[in-house]
Write an enzyme that holds these catalytic residues in place. Structure first.
Site, PDB file in Angstrom:
ATOM      1  N   ASP A   9      -1.720 -16.788   8.614  1.00  0.00           N
ATOM      2  CA  ASP A   9      -1.261 -15.392   8.662  1.00  0.00           C
ATOM      3  C   ASP A   9      -1.796 -14.482   7.560  1.00  0.00           C
ATOM      4  OD1 ASP A   9       0.190 -16.488  10.706  1.00  0.00           O
ATOM      5  OD2 ASP A   9       2.159 -16.056   9.864  1.00  0.00           O
ATOM      6  N   LYS A 117       0.808 -16.774  17.416  1.00  0.00           N
ATOM      7  CA  LYS A 117       2.174 -17.279  17.422  1.00  0.00           C
ATOM      8  C   LYS A 117       3.170 -16.119  17.472  1.00  0.00           C
ATOM      9  CE  LYS A 117       2.384 -17.924  12.372  1.00  0.00           C
ATOM     10  NZ  LYS A 117       3.518 -17.072  12.038  1.00  0.00           N
ATOM     11  N   CYS A 162       6.198 -19.059   6.885  1.00  0.00           N
ATOM     12  CA  CYS A 162       5.248 -19.595   7.860  1.00  0.00           C
ATOM     13  C   CYS A 162       4.381 -20.725   7.305  1.00  0.00           C
ATOM     14  CB  CYS A 162       4.377 -18.468   8.407  1.00  0.00           C
ATOM     15  SG  CYS A 162       5.340 -17.238   9.327  1.00  0.00           S
TER      16      CYS A 162
END
Length: 207
Positions: A9, A117, A162
């Protein structure tokens, strides 16, 4: 043995100075990630991308009267399976097609694969492997196994959400997993000792 560098991310909304959910000093780790990606130590470089639709269940704006960072709600998997998950609500971030969902332009390598995601409006997902209930999976595990990957090094943001979720699931899915500590930053640095206990208990090596 086949090694994968997994980058979590590294998107504009998670990075200073203008990210909607910026992780303090998140941009500082980019040079080191670039070094690792181009080091020749890895057979594959894979990136995850938060890819929310508008009105995602994790957005405070999707719930009347809710406040980002403060409001916690109970959510359940839309299938009706799984336990209640207590979800902290966030500012709108990484909306599909928005500039905030773009990868940081300073990343100067081309990944072999990108996995999206949290792309379902009603499903929360921190890990790149599956949702918070462990019910809905991405294609990531299938892809990695098809490539013969055995070892995964995890980097990126945010350490306490995450990154740690992805690392724990990587170990659960059978990969020898390491988390590279100088290549990640946390939303809440005070949470790191607790997060690291969870990681080591899950079989993740901290390096």
């Amino acid at each position: 043995m086949k090694r994968c560098l997994f980058i979590v991310d590294m998107q504009e909304d998670f990075l200073p100075p203008n990210g909607a959910l910026a992780v303090n000093q998140g941009r500082d780790i980019i040079p080191r990630i670039n070094e690792l990606a181009k080091s020749g130590e890895y057979d594959l470089t894979v990136m995850s991308r938060d890819w929310h639709p508008k009105g995602h269940i994790s957005f405070a704006s999707a719930h009347a009267g809710a406040k980002a960072y403060e409001t916690v709600i109970d959510i359940k998997h839309p299938s009706g399976k799984g336990d209640i998950y207590k979800e902290r609500l966030w500012p709108d971030h990484c909306v599909q097609g928005s500039s905030g969902a773009d990868f940081a332009p300073e990343l100067d390598f081309a990944p072999d694969y990108i996995v999206n995601k949290a792309a379902d409006r009603e499903i929360e997902q921190y890990s790149a492997f599956c949702d918070v209930w462990g019910i809905t999976e991405t294609e990531l595990d299938s892809y990695l196994k098809a490539q013969g990957v055995t070892d995964i090094d995890v980097v990126g943001v945010a350490y306490d959400y995450c990154v740690s979720s992805t690392a724990r699931d990587a170990a659960k899915y059978g990969y020898k997993t390491r988390l590279i500590r100088d290549c990640t930053k946390a939303v809440d640095p005070a949470s790191i000792p607790t997060v690291e206990k969870q990681l080591t208990s899950a079989g993740v090596e901290l390096v």
